[in-house]
Design a protein around this motif. Structure first.
Motif, mmCIF file in Angstrom:
data_model
loop_
_atom_site.group_PDB
_atom_site.id
_atom_site.type_symbol
_atom_site.label_atom_id
_atom_site.label_comp_id
_atom_site.label_asym_id
_atom_site.label_seq_id
_atom_site.Cartn_x
_atom_site.Cartn_y
_atom_site.Cartn_z
ATOM 1 N N UNK A 175 0.820 -1.209 0.000
ATOM 2 C CA UNK A 175 0.000 0.000 0.000
ATOM 3 C C UNK A 175 0.861 1.269 0.000
ATOM 4 N N UNK A 176 1.682 1.377 -1.021
ATOM 5 C CA UNK A 176 2.553 2.551 -1.132
ATOM 6 C C UNK A 176 1.762 3.842 -1.283
ATOM 7 N N UNK A 236 0.880 12.027 -0.192
ATOM 8 C CA UNK A 236 -0.072 13.057 0.219
ATOM 9 C C UNK A 236 -1.374 12.860 -0.541
ATOM 10 N N UNK A 237 -2.475 12.836 0.142
ATOM 11 C CA UNK A 237 -3.762 12.608 -0.502
ATOM 12 C C UNK A 237 -4.230 13.827 -1.297
ATOM 13 N N UNK A 268 5.217 11.890 1.403
ATOM 14 C CA UNK A 268 5.172 12.565 2.707
ATOM 15 C C UNK A 268 6.587 12.622 3.259
ATOM 16 N N UNK A 269 7.178 13.833 3.270
ATOM 17 C CA UNK A 269 8.586 13.990 3.652
ATOM 18 C C UNK A 269 8.773 14.854 4.883
ATOM 19 N N UNK A 297 3.499 16.739 2.643
ATOM 20 C CA UNK A 297 4.475 16.817 1.559
ATOM 21 C C UNK A 297 5.010 18.238 1.465
ATOM 22 N N UNK A 298 5.968 18.475 0.567
ATOM 23 C CA UNK A 298 6.570 19.811 0.458
ATOM 24 C C UNK A 298 5.573 20.837 -0.044
ATOM 25 N N UNK A 299 4.566 20.419 -0.810
ATOM 26 C CA UNK A 299 3.580 21.368 -1.325
ATOM 27 C C UNK A 299 2.573 21.789 -0.256
ATOM 28 N N UNK A 300 2.464 20.981 0.819
ATOM 29 C CA UNK A 300 1.557 21.335 1.922
ATOM 30 C C UNK A 300 2.160 22.392 2.838
ATOM 31 N N UNK A 301 3.452 22.616 2.712
ATOM 32 C CA UNK A 301 4.170 23.504 3.629
ATOM 33 C C UNK A 301 3.731 24.947 3.448
ATOM 34 N N UNK A 302 3.435 25.601 4.566
ATOM 35 C CA UNK A 302 3.069 27.018 4.571
ATOM 36 C C UNK A 302 4.082 27.795 5.389
ATOM 37 N N UNK A 303 4.171 29.077 5.107
ATOM 38 C CA UNK A 303 5.141 29.931 5.793
ATOM 39 C C UNK A 303 4.840 29.983 7.289
#
Length: 368
Positions: A139-140, A145-146, A152-153, A164-170
């Motif tokens: 189940x990779x 990230x959904x 997920x890093x 994930x890196x795109x979920x990161x906010x300032x």
């Protein structure tokens, strides 16, 4: 140079999707496993699954196709253990989906699993050098990230979630998964030590509780035996007192019975004697001859009365009974006084220790 051709897809049964097993070829030219084709015919119309051409005769095993299949298995699949097939095995995501090799590693960055051959291709690329490889993982998709579909890093400490890196906010307090894991492992180790310490303490308490319980049960058993012994002695005293009290009563009973029998017989003898005199007098009073009347007149006592009284001696000597009763009561009281030194021990619910107990002289002793 000869070019290798992958013929495995041509040796697969269209019904079960596996390599042929006893392949049979129909008149239309399509081939199936013999067992699969027979099941298909029984469950549906007698026609080919692929082209719907009717089946008129029972198909026999295609010897040529079976020989080709055996050669393929010997040459192309010498090591069948490399291929998936067992339940729980993770297939390579790059191999042909009809006949994938078993994965040897999973990449947490690419979110893919690789067999030995495709893993080498993956590692040969410079941009893949830093990718993290682990043992094959099922189940990779759960590791992506959904929202963005990327690996997920990162870990957000405020929200306590993976991202994930795109979920990161300032301004968000995030760390890498490796950093968070190290902190969790340190916390985990401290938790394990604390739980082990609490486990040891609980085991010590359990041992103390069990020891005190055994001592408590032994005390109960001992006091039960002593109480039973005391009451056995009391019952023996009561039994002996009962025998001593009943013995004179039985003697009196026998004496009364004897006296009653003797006086009864005496009274019956008197009654018989009186009846004989009455009969003689009745006979004499009817006599007409005066001379014979006077000559046959029976001898009668001058005065008719009882010279004794009918009585039974029912006097019992209760003085001796009172002495027996007093002696029995003293003995019973002596035995019962032994019970005053008994006290059941009670264990403390939290510590498992026993409450103070009474010694044989009735004084309290401190619990140890």
């Amino acid at each position: 140079m000869a070019t290798a051709i992958d013929v495995s897809r041509h040796l697969q049964c269209p019904i079960c999707k596996n390599l042929f097993e006893d392949p049979v070829t129909m008149g239309c030219g399509h081939s199936f496993c013999q067992r699969c084709l027979h099941q298909h015919i029984r469950m549906s119309n007698q026609q080919c699954l692929l082209c719907q051409e009717p089946v008129y005769t029972r198909c026999s095993v295609n010897a040529a196709l079976k020989a080709i299949l055996q050669d393929f298995l010997h040459v192309q699949m010498a090591d069948l253990s490399l291929y998936t097939g067992e339940r729980g095995e993770i297939p390579c995501n790059i191999c042909d989906e009809n006949l994938p090799l078993r994965a040897v590693k999973s990449c947490l960055t690419c979110l893919l699993s690789y067999c030995e051959r495709h893993l080498k291709s993956h590692q040969s690329l410079e941009r893949h050098r830093g990718h993290k490889l682990v043992s094959p993982v099922e189940r990779m998709d759960e590791k992506a990230c959904r929202v963005h579909g990327r690996p997920l890093e990162l870990y957000c400490k405020r929200d306590k979630r993976l991202m994930c890196t795109l979920c990161l906010k300032t301004g968000e307090d995030v760390v890498s998964l490796e950093t968070e894991r190290k902190e969790r492992e340190a916390e985990q180790q401290n938790t394990i030590k604390g739980l082990e310490s609490m486990t040891n303490q609980s085991e010590n308490k359990l041992e103390d509780l069990q020891n005190n319980f055994k001592e408590y049960m032994a005390q109960i058993d001992r006091e039960q035996r002593e109480i039973k012994e005391v009451f056995a002695e009391v019952m023996d005293v009561v039994r002996r007192a009962e025998e001593d009290l009943l013995a004179p009563l039985e003697d009196g009973r026998r004496s009364l019975e004897k006296e009653e029998a003797e006086k009864t017989q005496q009274i019956k003898n008197k009654i018989l004697k009186y009846r004989e005199i009455i009969d003689q007098l009745n006979q004499n009073k009817n006599e007409q001859d005066d001379i014979y009347f006077l000559q046959s007149y029976p001898s009668v006592p001058a005065e008719l009365k009882d010279d004794w009284t009918v009585s039974i001696d029912t006097e019992l000597k209760f003085g001796s009974m009172k002495n027996i009763n007093s002696s029995a009561l003293v003995s019973i009281r002596t035995h019962l006084e032994k019970l005053f030194s008994f006290e059941v021990l009670i264990m403390d619910e939290e510590t498992g220790n026993q409450s103070p107990e009474l010694s044989q002289d009735g004084k309290k002793e401190e619990a140890k």
